[in-house]
Design an enzyme around this catalytic site. Structure first.
Site, PDB file in Angstrom:
ATOM      1  N   GLY A  77       0.837  -1.207   0.000  1.00  0.00           N
ATOM      2  CA  GLY A  77       0.000   0.000   0.000  1.00  0.00           C
ATOM      3  C   GLY A  77       0.865   1.247   0.000  1.00  0.00           C
ATOM      4  O   GLY A  77       0.633   2.170  -0.782  1.00  0.00           O
ATOM      5  N   ILE A 113      -4.799 -19.038  -2.382  1.00  0.00           N
ATOM      6  CA  ILE A 113      -5.914 -19.544  -3.198  1.00  0.00           C
ATOM      7  C   ILE A 113      -6.853 -18.402  -3.569  1.00  0.00           C
ATOM      8  O   ILE A 113      -7.267 -18.257  -4.705  1.00  0.00           O
ATOM      9  CB  ILE A 113      -6.677 -20.640  -2.421  1.00  0.00           C
ATOM     10  CG1 ILE A 113      -5.790 -21.866  -2.296  1.00  0.00           C
ATOM     11  CG2 ILE A 113      -7.997 -20.995  -3.118  1.00  0.00           C
ATOM     12  CD1 ILE A 113      -6.411 -23.020  -1.561  1.00  0.00           C
ATOM     13  N   LYS A 138      21.880 -11.016  -8.982  1.00  0.00           N
ATOM     14  CA  LYS A 138      21.369 -12.385  -8.885  1.00  0.00           C
ATOM     15  C   LYS A 138      19.852 -12.390  -9.107  1.00  0.00           C
ATOM     16  O   LYS A 138      19.316 -13.215  -9.843  1.00  0.00           O
ATOM     17  CB  LYS A 138      21.689 -12.916  -7.483  1.00  0.00           C
ATOM     18  CG  LYS A 138      22.017 -14.367  -7.446  1.00  0.00           C
ATOM     19  CD  LYS A 138      22.729 -14.656  -6.147  1.00  0.00           C
ATOM     20  CE  LYS A 138      22.423 -16.025  -5.634  1.00  0.00           C
ATOM     21  NZ  LYS A 138      22.947 -16.221  -4.281  1.00  0.00           N
ATOM     22  N   CYS A 197     -16.856  10.563  17.320  1.00  0.00           N
ATOM     23  CA  CYS A 197     -17.988   9.675  17.052  1.00  0.00           C
ATOM     24  C   CYS A 197     -18.499   9.048  18.357  1.00  0.00           C
ATOM     25  O   CYS A 197     -19.193   9.691  19.127  1.00  0.00           O
ATOM     26  CB  CYS A 197     -17.605   8.649  15.995  1.00  0.00           C
ATOM     27  SG  CYS A 197     -19.048   8.027  15.134  1.00  0.00           S
ATOM     28  N   PHE A 198     -18.116   7.808  18.627  1.00  0.00           N
ATOM     29  CA  PHE A 198     -18.512   7.174  19.884  1.00  0.00           C
ATOM     30  C   PHE A 198     -18.013   8.023  21.055  1.00  0.00           C
ATOM     31  O   PHE A 198     -18.673   8.129  22.090  1.00  0.00           O
ATOM     32  CB  PHE A 198     -17.875   5.780  19.938  1.00  0.00           C
ATOM     33  CG  PHE A 198     -18.523   4.831  20.903  1.00  0.00           C
ATOM     34  CD1 PHE A 198     -19.861   4.515  20.789  1.00  0.00           C
ATOM     35  CD2 PHE A 198     -17.776   4.228  21.915  1.00  0.00           C
ATOM     36  CE1 PHE A 198     -20.458   3.616  21.672  1.00  0.00           C
ATOM     37  CE2 PHE A 198     -18.361   3.328  22.791  1.00  0.00           C
ATOM     38  CZ  PHE A 198     -19.701   3.026  22.673  1.00  0.00           C
ATOM     39  N   MET A 212     -17.866  11.198  21.210  1.00  0.00           N
ATOM     40  CA  MET A 212     -18.813  12.285  21.473  1.00  0.00           C
ATOM     41  C   MET A 212     -20.040  11.743  22.203  1.00  0.00           C
ATOM     42  O   MET A 212     -20.544  12.350  23.151  1.00  0.00           O
ATOM     43  CB  MET A 212     -19.254  12.938  20.149  1.00  0.00           C
ATOM     44  CG  MET A 212     -20.516  13.768  20.262  1.00  0.00           C
ATOM     45  SD  MET A 212     -20.704  14.967  18.939  1.00  0.00           S
ATOM     46  CE  MET A 212     -22.484  15.062  18.806  1.00  0.00           C
ATOM     47  N   HIS A 245     -15.781  11.641  11.670  1.00  0.00           N
ATOM     48  CA  HIS A 245     -14.395  11.171  11.788  1.00  0.00           C
ATOM     49  C   HIS A 245     -13.450  12.099  11.030  1.00  0.00           C
ATOM     50  O   HIS A 245     -13.129  11.835   9.873  1.00  0.00           O
ATOM     51  CB  HIS A 245     -14.271   9.757  11.209  1.00  0.00           C
ATOM     52  CG  HIS A 245     -14.947   8.714  12.027  1.00  0.00           C
ATOM     53  ND1 HIS A 245     -14.315   8.062  13.057  1.00  0.00           N
ATOM     54  CD2 HIS A 245     -16.207   8.211  11.985  1.00  0.00           C
ATOM     55  CE1 HIS A 245     -15.143   7.197  13.609  1.00  0.00           C
ATOM     56  NE2 HIS A 245     -16.309   7.273  12.977  1.00  0.00           N
ATOM     57  N   GLU A 274     -10.393  12.368  11.257  1.00  0.00           N
ATOM     58  CA  GLU A 274      -9.080  11.757  10.981  1.00  0.00           C
ATOM     59  C   GLU A 274      -8.957  11.263   9.539  1.00  0.00           C
ATOM     60  O   GLU A 274      -7.858  11.188   8.998  1.00  0.00           O
ATOM     61  CB  GLU A 274      -8.787  10.610  11.961  1.00  0.00           C
ATOM     62  CG  GLU A 274      -9.633   9.345  11.825  1.00  0.00           C
ATOM     63  CD  GLU A 274     -10.942   9.375  12.623  1.00  0.00           C
ATOM     64  OE1 GLU A 274     -11.447  10.488  12.877  1.00  0.00           O
ATOM     65  OE2 GLU A 274     -11.449   8.297  12.966  1.00  0.00           O
TER      66      GLU A 274
HETATM   67  N1  GLN Z   1     -21.399   2.877  17.814  1.00  0.00           N
HETATM   68  C1  GLN Z   1     -21.713   4.220  17.512  1.00  0.00           C
HETATM   69  C2  GLN Z   1     -22.778   4.347  16.452  1.00  0.00           C
HETATM   70  O1  GLN Z   1     -22.985   3.450  15.678  1.00  0.00           O
HETATM   71  C3  GLN Z   1     -20.488   5.019  17.111  1.00  0.00           C
HETATM   72  C4  GLN Z   1     -19.826   4.537  15.876  1.00  0.00           C
HETATM   73  C5  GLN Z   1     -18.436   5.071  15.686  1.00  0.00           C
HETATM   74  O2  GLN Z   1     -17.810   5.528  16.618  1.00  0.00           O
HETATM   75  N2  GLN Z   1     -17.924   5.017  14.483  1.00  0.00           N
HETATM   76  O3  GLN Z   1     -23.411   5.369  16.356  1.00  0.00           O
END
Ligand code: GLN
EC number: 6.3.4.2
Length: 538
Positions: A18, A147, A222, A380-381, A383, A513, A515
């Protein structure tokens, strides 16, 4: 027509296909060409969205909402080009497309077979939407001889035959190990791997040899002799001190030059490696180290928060500092230990996550960061957990929870569909988002005079999402009266996107997100600002 570059791997996995593909993309781009990167994954999942990070590392999300392999993150970070849904395909997706067509009678009574039907579908994918590209770099996941990867290897063999050798190039990446005991470099695994590739009908044009130490000329000769590749196309890649040195190192070894030579093409522009040189210098020379705690379920696994680790590094580069990640496993985090574990830490980050396990530790850590005024960043989670913490401890809603954790309690976080009462939608948009994740770019409007607006220097932003649950907007006033501001909302004002705390040096949590959009050459403003705050924290 685009030229196609296929990158396969041999000997062992995790050699950095990658990174090699992404570096090559940068080099060609810097020489003035349009480049596209694609990844063909041999596993049977339709996409990695359902896989645990323990299995597969991070799931990367594109602007257009695809859940993809984390290599697409490398591609974006090095090339600066946003990947698309159509840049990652798996065996599972290919088969499901073919089988769907078969059920519809699309094969007109024929026997459906791996060759030609599966291979044709793979070839269609490789070619699709490439009219504007000069180069399409396609990485084949796994290693040659697996495979699972056979149909892909067969498809690229046919592809090269279809478009002609002058339009297709095969790069094979192998390991050239160094044996300490005998103080020797060994080329045999490379010879075997190329033999395997040739038995499948593919003669590599360039061999990239990954090695711990420089490979002496006689060994490269080689490899050239036994693998039937010109000596100038045996390219060594010796371990670099930071991945951001990779484009410089590949250029030094003439990878881009040899690729252009193969296609008989001339550089359109003078190559510019200065940005990478500058970053590498900063990373290798900075003395200042900032400790950032990252509290999650998957911290043991290096790749589980790949983009996040990278984004923090970018924030560090922007602040002339190195980031030392203090990885704290939320499942084993005892509440009594939080103070000790967070000692010497200048910032606390709670990343995305799923499920109830380990949440109590996270919630307590947020409380600690909030009260002790340690910079806090929730993603996300993260927050959602910050909302629960504040509801329990400041709004006195002791049973505050998320419906992700099952019935019971007061779900301040829930599915929009659960906010229905008596068949009437009382909150949220009229689209039922329950059962499916909110994926990809969504807009958020930023509140005037908020910290977030200062950070983004914009009224409106677009960020990538991947979640199923939402903070219930119904509680907005209650939170705001107590100092937690909903400083970013969806344009219809129904979905909270960003929260920030008043009277705290830096306490921000976001439903998306960020990031995924941070790049070494363009660090994300939220990460730069978070690291700056951490740097200022005593
Ligand atoms: N589990 C939480 C939701 O589905 C947060 C998801 C996450 O952090 N990407 O809303």
């Amino acid at each position: 027509m685009a030229r196609f570059i296929f990158v396969t791997g041999g000997v062992v996995s995790s050699l950095g296909k990658g990174l090699s593909s992404a570096s090559l993309a940068y080099l060609l781009q810097s020489r003035g060409f349009n480049v596209r990167l694609r990844k063909l994954d041999p596993y049977l999942n339709v996409d990695p969205g359902t896989m645990s990070p323990f299995q597969h590392g991070e799931v990367f999300v594109t602007d257009d909402g695809a859940e993809t392999d984390l290599d697409l993150g490398h591609y974006e970070r090095f090339s600066g080009i946003s990947a698309k849904k159509s840049d990652n395909i798996t065996t599972g997706k290919i088969y499901s497309d073919v089988l769907r067509k078969e059920r519809k009678g699309g094969y007109l009574g024929k026997t459906v077979q791996v060759i030609p039907h599966i291979t044709d579908r793979i070839k269609d994918f490789i070619k699709s939407d490439t009219s504007k590209e000069d180069f399409v770099i396609c990485e084949i996941g796994g290693i040659v001889g697996d495979i699972e990867s056979l149909p892909f290897v067969e498809a690229i063999r046919q592809f090269s035959n279809d478009v002609g050798k002058k339009n297709a190039l095969f790069i094979h990446l192998t390991l050239v190990p160094y044996l300490k005991a005998s103080d020797e470099i060994k080329t045999k695994p490379t010879q075997h791997s190329v033999k395997e590739l040739r038995s499948l009908g593919i003669q590599p044009d360039i061999i990239i040899c990954r090695s711990e130490r420089p490979i002496p000329l006689e060994h490269r000769k080689k490899i050239s002799l036994f693998c039937n590749v010109g000596i100038e196309n045996v390219i060594q890649t010796v371990d670099v001190k930071t991945i951001y040195e990779a484009p410089i190192s590949f250029n030094r070894e003439n990878l881009d030059k040899q690729v252009l030579e193969y296609f008989k093409m001339k550089s359109k522009k003078k190559i510019n490696l200065n940005p990478w040189k500058k970053i590498t210098k900063t990373i290798l020379n900075t003395k200042k180290t900032i400790n950032i705690a990252i509290i999650g379920k998957y911290v043991e696994l290096k790749d589980a928060y790949k983009s996040l680790d990278e984004a923090l590094t970018h924030g560090g580069i922007d602040n002339n500092s190195k980031i030392n990640l203090v990885r704290i496993d939320s499942e084993n985090l005892k509440i009594s230990e939080i103070k000790k574990k967070l000692q010497g830490v200048s910032g606390v980050l709670i990343p995305g996550g799923f499920g109830k396990r380990g949440t109590e530790g996270k919630i307590e850590a947020i409380k600690y960061a909030r009260e002790k005024k340690i910079p806090f960043f929730g993603i996300c989670f993260g927050m959602q957990m910050a909302i629960i913490e504040f509801a329990r401890n400041k709004l006195n809603i002791k049973k505050a929870t998320s419906s992700e954790f099952g019935l019971g309690g007061i779900p301040i976080i829930g599915l929009i569909s659960e906010w229905n009462k008596d068949g009437k939608l009382i909150k949220g948009t009229d689209k039922d988002l329950g059962g499916t994740m909110r994926l990809g770019l969504y807009e958020a409007k930023l509140k005037e005079n908020s910290l977030i607006r200062k950070i983004y220097k914009s009224k409106s932003i677009q960020e990538r999402h991947r979640h199923r649950y939402e903070v219930n907007i119904d509680y907005k006033d209650q939170f705001e009266k107590n100092g937690l501001i909903f400083s970013g909302l969806s344009p219809d004002k129904k979905l909270p996107e960003i929260i920030e705390l008043k009277n705290h040096p830096w306490f921000i949590a976001v439903q998306f997100h960020p990031e995924f959009k941070s790049r070494p050459l363009a660090p994300h403003p939220l990460f730069s600002s978070f690291i700056k705050a951490a740097k200022n924290h005593r």
